[in-house]
Each structure stands twice: as structure tokens, then as C-alpha cells.
Design an enzyme around this catalytic site. Structure first.
Site, short mmCIF file in Angstrom:
data_model
loop_
_atom_site.label_atom_id
_atom_site.label_comp_id
_atom_site.label_asym_id
_atom_site.label_seq_id
_atom_site.Cartn_x
_atom_site.Cartn_y
_atom_site.Cartn_z
N LEU A 1 0.82 -1.20 0.00
CA LEU A 1 0.00 0.00 0.00
C LEU A 1 0.86 1.26 0.00
O LEU A 1 0.47 2.29 -0.55
CB LEU A 1 -0.90 0.01 1.25
CG LEU A 1 -1.95 -1.10 1.37
CD1 LEU A 1 -2.57 -1.06 2.76
CD2 LEU A 1 -3.01 -0.94 0.30
N GLY A 2 1.99 1.17 0.63
CA GLY A 2 2.90 2.31 0.72
C GLY A 2 4.26 1.85 1.19
O GLY A 2 4.40 0.77 1.76
N ASP B 1 7.01 12.07 15.86
CA ASP B 1 7.17 12.18 14.41
C ASP B 1 5.82 12.43 13.73
O ASP B 1 5.42 11.68 12.84
CB ASP B 1 7.80 10.88 13.87
CG ASP B 1 8.41 11.07 12.48
OD1 ASP B 1 8.62 12.23 12.08
OD2 ASP B 1 8.66 10.07 11.80
N LYS C 1 2.91 -4.10 8.56
CA LYS C 1 4.11 -3.27 8.39
C LYS C 1 5.33 -4.17 8.52
O LYS C 1 5.53 -4.82 9.54
CB LYS C 1 4.15 -2.16 9.43
CG LYS C 1 5.34 -1.23 9.31
CD LYS C 1 5.25 -0.10 10.32
CE LYS C 1 6.44 0.84 10.24
NZ LYS C 1 6.34 1.95 11.22
#
Length: 590
Positions: free
Chosen positions: A208-209, A364, A231
């Protein structure tokens, strides 16, 4: 997870304060080359005439030793892999060779000042910046691994680096490697001790990314049957990260050796601490669950933190929740989502993280780690949820620091310079000499605005220019010095402040700076009020002796005054919206 493109991050110090007091000279050659090439070349020529050699040469033992260390690391870890030994040696030599080329290129260019007009020399210096940046970019792209992440960070340091460097590194924002599916399959089977099909019932091979450290795949968890976001770390990082961290530390150490006043070793030091945490996805899972548990009891904040099903060091399996980036203004407008309310909600989320006792601070919060999702169960302007991703880098701010930081901000909002200086020292050990720079660092505003009425005055083009001009007055050297000595937790707080300001800017809100500052003031005032209550309880009762009651009353009045201001201002904005009136846009450049 940031998706296929990492946003350009504006730093809190991309705008700097107007200098006050005596001017300070910029001592290092590299600083003067950035801001005053004429003076620098004069100094360089003077040195040459007096027989001093300006050409930088690294210690032969250092170069040979580091190159041998690269080969030795490969030999020790993979005695049966000549390919790894070759790779370790090659990437080490590439870094050292590029570093030597760049430093000597600057030295040679600086010597040419006496032979050229200023305009011509300035062009030569810019060409040198470009050559060195391009060499460094090539080395980073060839080495990959954490060098991509480092380059992405450097591309946003436009307050420290010439534009030729920052602009050259911009392509790295979109240079996110994608690891092949077979390598992901092998890593999953190795880390779980199971066959891939025993772990995932379905798994999309195309991510997806992707980002510099990891990529995300859509999958179906075998155990639970749920649709999940997986992930996975780039498998190659395990091989190269230790060596690459050592090379990064070496590079900044040698830059400091060549240009002592331009000390950026704090960058490599912080990277050495934060990167191992970011590479531990089991820790990231713990952080996500902790933040999720904390915010479930916080009322009035529509925050979604995806649930974590399970995690390993290099694999994180999460609930699949998706939305749109906060700067996707077409999506917000199409779904009648108020940009102003998104901005206010983000302010509440991150002020809760900074000021609430025991709260976890997400360090972040750039645009790729935040999403906005329409929620049809609520009416406008509250018809949305905020989704927060990427929980690898978290800190918990000590209570004493939270309280002093709150008092510092209340002093800023009251334009009380004496208390600003007092609590800047107590919060971050900031001296009077460094205070103007620090005050602008935490607010992103010119020091004169900070000491007048920062919450009511949008940042104008004139203020931006004044802050930019201040860079040429020696502040760059002070900035490097300041960032090198403040506590690391303060650096992360400032980074969070800066990134949230950037999010607000990208939303193009029309409410001006006042609402955001009042939201901050409300959390700071709550922190100070809670401290007063705690101190009174420890020393006896809240209302006895009478002086306790008086102290409590004064603290309550101050806290209520801030809450009342915020409530009235939000009521004013809401009323104008009901009447169909546009809220006045902030001045240009705000």
C-alpha cells in the site's frame, strides 16, 4: 506509515529570530561561505598567504581503519559471504571518498575569492554546493538503507544547509525502496518460525505504501481472520544498519574536524539513539497500545489509533484503518470537513501529549503519519476522526519539565519576558545569551513578536524577511551550538511543535494564530493549576489554613480566565459560521 511519498518537513528553525544585542561573527569557513562569502574568502586567502594549508586531509590510519572495519564487520558476521564483505567495503569506501572530495572541493573553491569579482565568486561557490550535494546524493542512493532516511531529513534542513543541498536531496522524499515480495516472505517465515500461509491467509504482494525503513501490505490474518495492515521492515536493514550508523557518525565527526564551528554531531547522536527504537516494531506495537489506552479515557478528542494484533521485531500486524492526508484539502472540502476544526483537534491531541501527566509523546507527527476520516455519525463541523500511525518514536516528558514548559508558554502568551527567561533556564538550561534564539525556536516567530503579543499577531512577510536576514548576523553558528546542548527531550518537543505548525499551515485555516495559542494556553494553565492543587494537598488541606484557600483561588481564577477566553473565541467563530460569515483570513504569510 507515510505512504509512497514522504512530505517535506519544515523545521521549527526554518524561520529564526531577529538578532538583538551585539552581533556575533561566524567563525567557521563553511558558515561564512553560506552567509558571507566575501569575508570567508578573505580569511581563507589570508591563511594561504601566511603559509597555512587549508586542504583537509583525513588521517590515513582513520581512512584505512574504517575501510578495514567495514570489511572486518562483513568477515565476522558473514564469513561465508564474499558478497557481503565486498558490499561492506564498497559502501564504506564510497562514504569516505565522497567526504574527502566534498571537503577538498570547498577548500579549493574558497581560495578563488581573490581572483574573481564577488558575483562571479558567489556563482562558483553555488556551483561547489551543487557539485558536493550531487556527489552526496549519488552516494546515498547507491548505499540505500538508512542513508535514504538521513537524506530525507537533510532535505528539510533549509535553516542550516544551502538551498543547493536541500533542493538536490528533495528527490529522496519520493525515493522509498520497495523490497521484493520473496524477501518479505522469507523474513516472515524466519521471524515467526511458521510457513507464510500459516501466518497470512491472504497477502497483497504490492505494498500500500513504502518508506525508507518499511513498507505496508494489506493482508488477512490467518489466526483471527481479520483484514489487517502488515508493516514489514526492509530485510536488508538488518545487514547494513549497524555499519551505516557508524559511517554516519564518522561523517559528522570529520565535518566537525574540518569545520569546528559547524558541529552537527548532535544529528548523528540522536539518530544513533532513535533509529534502533524505530527499527523495533515490537516496541512500536507497545507504544501504539499504550497511546491507545491513554486516549480512550480522554473526552472530546476523536482520535483513532489502530489496534495491534501482534508484533515481532520486524513485523507489525495492525487493524486496517485508512483515511486521507490532512493536507488533502479536496477531500476535506468535498466531505464538508472543517479545516479549522481539524487544526484545533490536532492541537488538542498534541498538547495533551505534551502537557498531560504520564502521556506518551508521538515524536514524528508529519503529514504521512496522520490521516483524516469522515465520520457520518457526527454532524459538521465535528464529522471526522483523526487517525495516528507510526508509533516507533515515543517519549514521556518528566513531570517537572512539563510544568516548567507550561509556565514558559504562559509567560510567552502573556509577553512576560522575565518569566520567559526564568522558565527557559529551568526547562532547558537556556542562558540569557541564547534565550532570544530559543524563544523563536519554540514559537517559530521573530523575537520582537514573542515579546509583544505573539498570539494576536499573524506572521507577516516583513517578519519572515527579518528572521531570514538574522541568519546572516551570526545566528547560524549560535543555532548549531544551541541544538547541540539542549536536552534531547527538548529537541523532540521542538520537533513536534514544528511539525504540528507545519500541519496547521498546510491546512490553510482561516482562524489565525489566536485559537491555536489559546488551546495551548488552556493545557498549560491546566498543568499549572494541577501543580498548585497537588502542592496544597501535600502541605495539608486545600482550604486550610486560609492562605491555602487564597492560593487555590488565585490559581483557579487564572485557569478560568484562559478557559473563558478560549470558549468565547470559539463561540465567536461558531456564531459567524452559523450566520454564513467567513472568518477573517490571517494576514499574508501567517
Amino acid at each position: 506509515m507515510s505512504g509512497t511519498s514522504w512530505p517535506l518537513r519544515r523545521s521549527f528553525l526554518w524561520t529564526l529570530p531577529h538578532a538583538y544585542g551585539r552581533k556575533r561573527s561566524v567563525g567557521s569557513p563553511i558558515l561564512q561561505s553560506l552567509r558571507n562569502p566575501c569575508r570567508l574568502a578573505s580569511n581563507t586567502t589570508h591563511a594561504a598567504r601566511h603559509g597555512r594549508n587549508n586542504s583537509w586531509k583525513p588521517s590515513r590510519r582513520l581512512v584505512i581503519g574504517l575501510t578495514a572495519a567495514g570489511a572486518g564487520t562483513g568477515l565476522v558476521l558473514y564469513t561465508d559471504s564474499g558478497k557481503f564483505i565486498y558490499g561492506a567495503t564498497t559502501r564504506t569506501a564510497r562514504v569516505v571518498y565522497t567526504l574527502i572530495q566534498c571537503i577538498n572541493d570547498y577548500r579549493k573553491t574558497l581560495k578563488q575569492k581573490a581572483d574573481h569579482e564577488l558575483a562571479v565568486y558567489d556563482d562558483l561557490l553555488k556551483a561547489c554546493h551543487k557539485r558536493c550535494a550531487q556527489r552526496t546524493l549519488t552516494a546515498m542512493e547507491k548505499n540505500g538503507s538508512i542513508f535514504i532516511k538521513l537524506g530525507q531529513h537533510l532535505s528539510s534542513l533549509n535553516y542550516l544547509l544551502p538551498s543547493e543541498w536541500c533542493d538536490t536531496f528533495v528527490p529522496l522524499q519520493d525515493h522509498c525502496p520497495v523490497s521484493p515480495f520473496e524477501s518479505i516472505r522469507t523474513m516472515v517465515e524466519h521471524d515467526t518460525g511458521q510457513q507464510f500461509t500459516e501466518v497470512f491467509q491472504d497477502f497483497e504482494k504490492v505494498p500500500l505504501g513504502a518508506a525508507s525503513l518499511a513498507q505496508v501490505h494489506l493482508a488477512q490474518d490467518k489466526r483471527s481472520g481479520r483484514t489487517v495492515a502488515v508493516k514489514v521492515q526492509h530485510p536488508s536493514l538488518d545487514s547494513w544498519a549497524p555499519l551505516d550508523l557508524a559511517l554516519t557518525k564518522f561523517t559528522f565527526a570529520q565535518l566537525k574536524r574540518a569545520f569546528p564551528d559547524y558541529d552537527l554531531t548532535w544529528l548523528s547522536n540522536e539518530m544513533a539513539i532513535s533509529l534502533p527504537q524505530e527499527l523495533d516494531f515490537a516496541l512500536e506495537g507497545e507504544n501504539a497500545l499504550r497511546a491507545r489506552d491513554f486516549f480512550k479515557d480522554v473526552q472530546g478528542i476523536p482520535l483513532i489509533i489502530p489496534d495491534v494484533l501482534w508484533a515481532k521485531r520486524r513485523i507489525l500486524v495492525m487493524e486496517y484503518v485508512t483515511g486521507h492526508r490532512p493536507d488533502d484539502l479536496d477531500y476535506l472540502d468535498k466531505n464538508n470537513i472543517s479545516r479549522d476544526e481539524v487544526s484545533a483537534t490536532l492541537a488538542r491531541i498534541f498538547n495533551t501529549m505534551i502537557f498531560a501527566r504520564g502521556a506518551p509523546l508521538h515524536c514524528d507527527p508529519h503529514g504521512g503519519n496522520i490521516a483524516v476520516k469522515v465520520n457520518p455519525s457526527r454532524s459538521a463541523p465535528h464529522n471526522f476522526d483523526i487517525i495516528l500511525y507510526d508509533h516507533g518514536l515515543y517519549r514521556t516528558i518528566p513531570t517537572d519539565m512539563q510544568r516548567n514548559y507550561a509556565k514558559l508558554w504562559l509567560a510567552v502568551l502573556d509577553a512576560d519576558e522575565d518569566n520567559m527567561r526564568k522558565y527557559a533556564k529551568e526547562t532547558a538550561n537556556i542562558s540569557d545569551e541564547d534565550f532570544p534564539l530559543f524563544a523563536s525556536a519554540i514559537t517559530g516567530r521573530d523575537y520582537r513578536a514573542v515579546t509583544s503579543n505573539v498570539k494576536n499577531t499573524p506572521r507577516s512577510l516583513e517578519e519572515k524577511q527579518a528572521m531570514s536576514d538574522a541568519l546572516g548576523e551570526g545566528l547560524l553558528q549560535q543555532l548549531v551550538h544551541l541544538l547541540g546542548k539542549v536536552p534531547r527531550i527538548i529537541l523532540l518537543i521542538l520537533k513536534t511543535n514544528d511539525l504540528t505548525r507545519s500541519l496547521d499551515t498546510n491546512l490553510h485555516t482561516r482562524q489565525g494564530p489566536m485559537r491555536s495559542f489559546l488551546i495551548l494556553a488552556r493545557y498549560a494553565a491546566q498543568t499549572v493549576f494541577d501543580e498548585q492543587v497537588e502542592l496544597l494537598r501535600k502541605s495539608g488541606a486545600l482550604l486550610w489554613p486560609p492562605r491555602h484557600a487564597a492560593t487555590l483561588f488565585v490559581a483557579w481564577i487564572h485557569f478560568t480566565r484562559v478557559r473563558l477566553k478560549l470558549g468565547l473565541y470559539e463561540w465567536y467563530l461558531h456564531t459567524r459560521g452559523l450566520l454564513g460569515l467567513e472568518n477573517a483570513a490571517p494576514a499574508l504569510g501567517a
